[in-house]
Motif scaffolding. Structure first.
Motif, PDB file in Angstrom:
ATOM      1  N   UNK A 250       0.857  -1.187   0.000  1.00 31.04           N
ATOM      2  CA  UNK A 250       0.000   0.000   0.000  1.00 31.04           C
ATOM      3  C   UNK A 250       0.894   1.238   0.000  1.00 31.04           C
ATOM      4  N   UNK A 251       0.858   2.010  -1.077  1.00 34.51           N
ATOM      5  CA  UNK A 251       1.743   3.166  -1.212  1.00 34.51           C
ATOM      6  C   UNK A 251       1.480   4.232  -0.150  1.00 34.51           C
ATOM      7  N   UNK A 252       0.273   4.257   0.400  1.00 34.05           N
ATOM      8  CA  UNK A 252      -0.033   5.230   1.450  1.00 34.05           C
ATOM      9  C   UNK A 252       0.592   4.826   2.784  1.00 34.05           C
ATOM     10  N   UNK A 253       0.903   3.540   2.918  1.00 29.90           N
ATOM     11  CA  UNK A 253       1.480   3.031   4.159  1.00 29.90           C
ATOM     12  C   UNK A 253       2.680   2.148   3.820  1.00 29.90           C
ATOM     13  N   UNK A 254       3.805   2.745   3.409  1.00 24.98           N
ATOM     14  CA  UNK A 254       4.986   1.972   2.980  1.00 24.98           C
ATOM     15  C   UNK A 254       5.747   1.397   4.167  1.00 24.98           C
ATOM     16  N   UNK A 255       5.342   0.208   4.599  1.00 24.97           N
ATOM     17  CA  UNK A 255       5.973  -0.403   5.763  1.00 24.97           C
ATOM     18  C   UNK A 255       6.935  -1.510   5.333  1.00 24.97           C
ATOM     19  N   UNK A 256       7.876  -1.813   6.214  1.00 22.61           N
ATOM     20  CA  UNK A 256       8.823  -2.901   5.971  1.00 22.61           C
ATOM     21  C   UNK A 256       8.760  -3.870   7.143  1.00 22.61           C
ATOM     22  N   UNK A 257       9.072  -5.129   6.878  1.00 18.20           N
ATOM     23  CA  UNK A 257       9.041  -6.153   7.907  1.00 18.20           C
ATOM     24  C   UNK A 257      10.277  -6.058   8.800  1.00 18.20           C
ATOM     25  N   UNK A 258      10.145  -6.578  10.031  1.00 14.35           N
ATOM     26  CA  UNK A 258      11.294  -6.726  10.941  1.00 14.35           C
ATOM     27  C   UNK A 258      11.463  -8.217  11.207  1.00 14.35           C
ATOM     28  N   UNK A 260      14.016 -11.649  12.354  1.00 12.44           N
ATOM     29  CA  UNK A 260      15.213 -12.160  13.000  1.00 12.44           C
ATOM     30  C   UNK A 260      15.591 -11.444  14.283  1.00 12.44           C
ATOM     31  N   UNK A 261      16.870 -11.559  14.668  1.00  9.93           N
ATOM     32  CA  UNK A 261      17.353 -10.989  15.914  1.00  9.93           C
ATOM     33  C   UNK A 261      17.862  -9.569  15.750  1.00  9.93           C
ATOM     34  N   UNK A 262      18.147  -8.937  16.883  1.00  5.00           N
ATOM     35  CA  UNK A 262      18.716  -7.590  16.873  1.00  5.00           C
ATOM     36  C   UNK A 262      17.739  -6.486  16.534  1.00  5.00           C
ATOM     37  N   UNK A 263      16.459  -6.716  16.670  1.00  5.22           N
ATOM     38  CA  UNK A 263      15.473  -5.677  16.333  1.00  5.22           C
ATOM     39  C   UNK A 263      15.669  -4.386  17.128  1.00  5.22           C
ATOM     40  N   UNK A 264      15.996  -4.450  18.443  1.00 12.73           N
ATOM     41  CA  UNK A 264      16.159  -3.207  19.202  1.00 12.73           C
ATOM     42  C   UNK A 264      17.276  -2.309  18.686  1.00 12.73           C
ATOM     43  N   UNK A 265      18.273  -2.892  18.020  1.00  9.30           N
ATOM     44  CA  UNK A 265      19.404  -2.089  17.541  1.00  9.30           C
ATOM     45  C   UNK A 265      19.320  -1.836  16.040  1.00  9.30           C
ATOM     46  N   UNK A 266      18.140  -2.039  15.471  1.00  2.56           N
ATOM     47  CA  UNK A 266      17.912  -1.675  14.075  1.00  2.56           C
ATOM     48  C   UNK A 266      18.090  -2.779  13.069  1.00  2.56           C
ATOM     49  N   UNK A 267      18.416  -3.989  13.488  1.00  2.32           N
ATOM     50  CA  UNK A 267      18.646  -5.078  12.532  1.00  2.32           C
ATOM     51  C   UNK A 267      17.316  -5.632  11.994  1.00  2.32           C
ATOM     52  N   UNK A 268      17.414  -6.328  10.873  1.00  3.20           N
ATOM     53  CA  UNK A 268      16.298  -7.131  10.376  1.00  3.20           C
ATOM     54  C   UNK A 268      15.244  -6.437   9.549  1.00  3.20           C
ATOM     55  N   UNK A 269      15.500  -5.223   9.066  1.00  4.67           N
ATOM     56  CA  UNK A 269      14.520  -4.545   8.217  1.00  4.67           C
ATOM     57  C   UNK A 269      14.569  -5.114   6.802  1.00  4.67           C
ATOM     58  N   UNK A 270      13.410  -5.548   6.297  1.00  7.92           N
ATOM     59  CA  UNK A 270      13.325  -6.118   4.956  1.00  7.92           C
ATOM     60  C   UNK A 270      12.121  -5.549   4.227  1.00  7.92           C
ATOM     61  N   UNK A 271      12.342  -5.092   2.989  1.00  7.76           N
ATOM     62  CA  UNK A 271      11.242  -4.656   2.139  1.00  7.76           C
ATOM     63  C   UNK A 271      10.844  -5.803   1.218  1.00  7.76           C
ATOM     64  N   UNK A 272       9.587  -5.782   0.776  1.00  7.82           N
ATOM     65  CA  UNK A 272       9.033  -6.885  -0.005  1.00  7.82           C
ATOM     66  C   UNK A 272       8.575  -6.384  -1.366  1.00  7.82           C
ATOM     67  N   UNK A 273       8.902  -7.148  -2.388  1.00  9.97           N
ATOM     68  CA  UNK A 273       8.372  -6.895  -3.724  1.00  9.97           C
ATOM     69  C   UNK A 273       7.575  -8.120  -4.168  1.00  9.97           C
ATOM     70  N   UNK A 274       6.351  -7.894  -4.633  1.00 10.15           N
ATOM     71  CA  UNK A 274       5.545  -8.986  -5.187  1.00 10.15           C
ATOM     72  C   UNK A 274       5.902  -9.104  -6.660  1.00 10.15           C
TER      73      UNK A 274
END
Length: 344
Positions: A250-258, A260-274
Motif C-alpha cells: 500500500x503506497x499510502x502506508x509503505x511499511x517494511x518487515x522486521x 530475526x534478531x537484533x530488532x532493538x538495535x535496528x537489525x532485520x529490516x526487509x522490504x518486499x516486492x511482489x
C-alpha cells in the motif's frame, strides 16, 4: 570494618530513557473482536481466492536469523575466532525459515485487524483485556486466527523458507541486549492494562560494533535478496488485501518487515516486492494439469491493478485505520530514525 560509601545509581543514557525507547505500541481497537467459524479445507470455494504470491525480500539493515550455535570462524570460512551462525538452506545459502516469516507477518496482520493475541504469558494474564486473550475454540476465531491458524486449526496460508540468491554471507557484531522489562517501565501499561502490541522501529541503519560486550554474527548484509512463495486458499478478498498491506504494497502506508534478531538495535529490516501472483482461473483445469497456464499468472500492469483492487477492499471491510496509522509510524520505511546509542 572499613566504611563503604553507598554506590550511586548509574544514570540512564539517552537511549535508555522513556522517551528514547526503540519501540512503541499499537493500541487495541475499542470494539470486541468479531469471532467467527473459519472456512474449512474440504474444498476450493469458487467464490474465494486461491493462488501463490511470489516474493523478493530485500535486506535494508543487516539480518541475522540465529541457529543458536556459536562456532569457530574457521568452520565457516571466516578469520573471526568465534561467530554465531545463521540458518543455511539449500546449497549452503543463507535462509529464513517459513515459521520466522509467518511470525512477523502475522503480528502485523493482528495489529491492523480486530484480532486477539496469539499467545500470552500467565504472569501478565490479568493485565490483558479479556477480549484479547487467545482464541481457544476453533469454532470462534478472530480475523488473524482464521487466516494464520490457531489451536487445532491449520489456517489458510502456507509459508515456504526464503533462500538467499547468492552463496555468500557477511559478518557483523551484535551487542549484548537487555531482556524486555515490562515491570520497570510505565510505557507497557495504561490504567493497569497492557498498552497494546509492541513493535520495534525501523531505522536507517543498525548498530555495528562500538560495544565491548557482544558477539560476532553471520548475517545477510544490506542489499542481499531472498526469494520465497506464500500459498493461499479460500481467502476472502479483504483477507488477501490485508496480507498485501502487511507486505508493504500500500503506497499510502509503505511499511517494511522486521525479521530475526537484533530488532532493538535496528537489525532485520526487509522490504518486499511482489514479483507475480499465480491465481488459477479454472480450478478444475489447474489441478488436473502439470503445467501452469500463462493466463493464471499476473505480472506488470495487471498485477498492479490486482493489488490495488484488493487493498482497497481491505480498507473498507477489515482494516482498522487508527491501528494501521499507529503501526505505519513505527514500521515506515525508508526511515530517518537512528538506532539507540550504547547498549540496549
Amino acid at each position: 570494618m572499613t566504611y563503604q560509601p553507598p554506590k550511586k545509581p548509574i544514570p540512564k543514557s539517552a537511549s535508555q530513557s522513556e522517551n528514547a525507547k526503540p519501540y512503541n505500541f499499537v493500541s487495541f481497537p475499542k470494539d470486541r473482536p468479531n469471532l467467527q467459524r473459519p472456512y474449512g479445507h474440504h474444498k476450493y470455494d469458487q467464490n474465494r481466492l486461491h493462488g501463490t504470491l511470489y516474493l523478493t525480500l530485500k535486506v535494508q539493515t543487516p539480518l541475522h536469523v540465529s541457529t543458536g550455535a556459536v562456532v569457530l570462524g574457521s568452520d565457516i570460512g571466516t578469520k573471526i575466532s568465534l561467530i554465531k551462525t545463521m540458518v543455511q538452506g539449500v546449497d549452503n545459502k543463507l535462509s529464513i525459515q517459513g515459521s520466522s516469516l509467518k511470525g512477523c507477518i502475522r503480528s502485523v496482520y493482528e495489529a491492523i485487524t480486530n484480532s486477539t493475541l496469539p499467545v500470552i504469558t500467565s504472569r501478565y494474564k490479568d493485565k490483558i483485556p479479556p477480549e484479547r486473550l487467545p482464541c481457544k475454540n476453533k469454532e470462534k476465531l478472530c480475523p488473524a486466527s482464521r487466516v494464520f491458524g490457531a489451536l487445532d486449526w491449520q489456517g489458510l496460508i502456507e509459508f515456504n523458507d526464503a533462500n538467499c540468491e547468492i552463496v555468500n554471507f557477511s559478518t557483523g557484531f551484535m551487542p549484548s541486549l537487555y531482556r524486555p522489562r515490562p515491570d520497570q517501565t510505565k510505557a507497557y501499561f495504561i490504567n493497569g492494562k497492557v498498552a497494546g502490541r509492541k513493535f520495534y522501529f525501523n531505522t536507517s541503519k543498525a548498530i555495528d560494533k562500538g560495544q565491548k560486550e557482544g558477539i560476532s554474527v553471520q548475517q545477510a548484509g544490506r542489499e542481499y535478496t531472498f526469494k520465497t512463495e506464500i500459498q493461499f486458499k479460500n481467502l476472502l478478498s479483504e483477507e488477501l488485501g490485508t496480507l498485501l498491506i502487511v507486505l508493504g504494497q500500500d503506497k499510502k502506508y509503505p511499511i517494511a518487515l522486521k525479521v530475526g534478531g537484533g530488532k532493538p538495535i535496528g537489525m532485520g529490516t526487509m522490504t518486499v516486492n511482489v514479483d507475480k501472483i499465480n491465481q488459477p482461473q479454472n480450478l478444475k483445469q489447474r489441478y488436473s494439469a502439470y503445467e501452469i497456464s500463462e493466463y493464471d499468472e499476473l505480472t506488470g500492469v495487471k498485477l498492479v491493478q490486482f493489488i490495488q483492487k484488493y487493498i482497497q477492499i481491505a480498507h473498507t471491510r477489515l482494516i482498522q485505520k487508527q491501528q494501521l496509522e499507529e503501526l505505519a509510524a513505527i514500521l515506515r520505511y525508508p526511515s530517518d530514525r537512528l538506532p539507540p546509542e550504547g547498549m540496549y
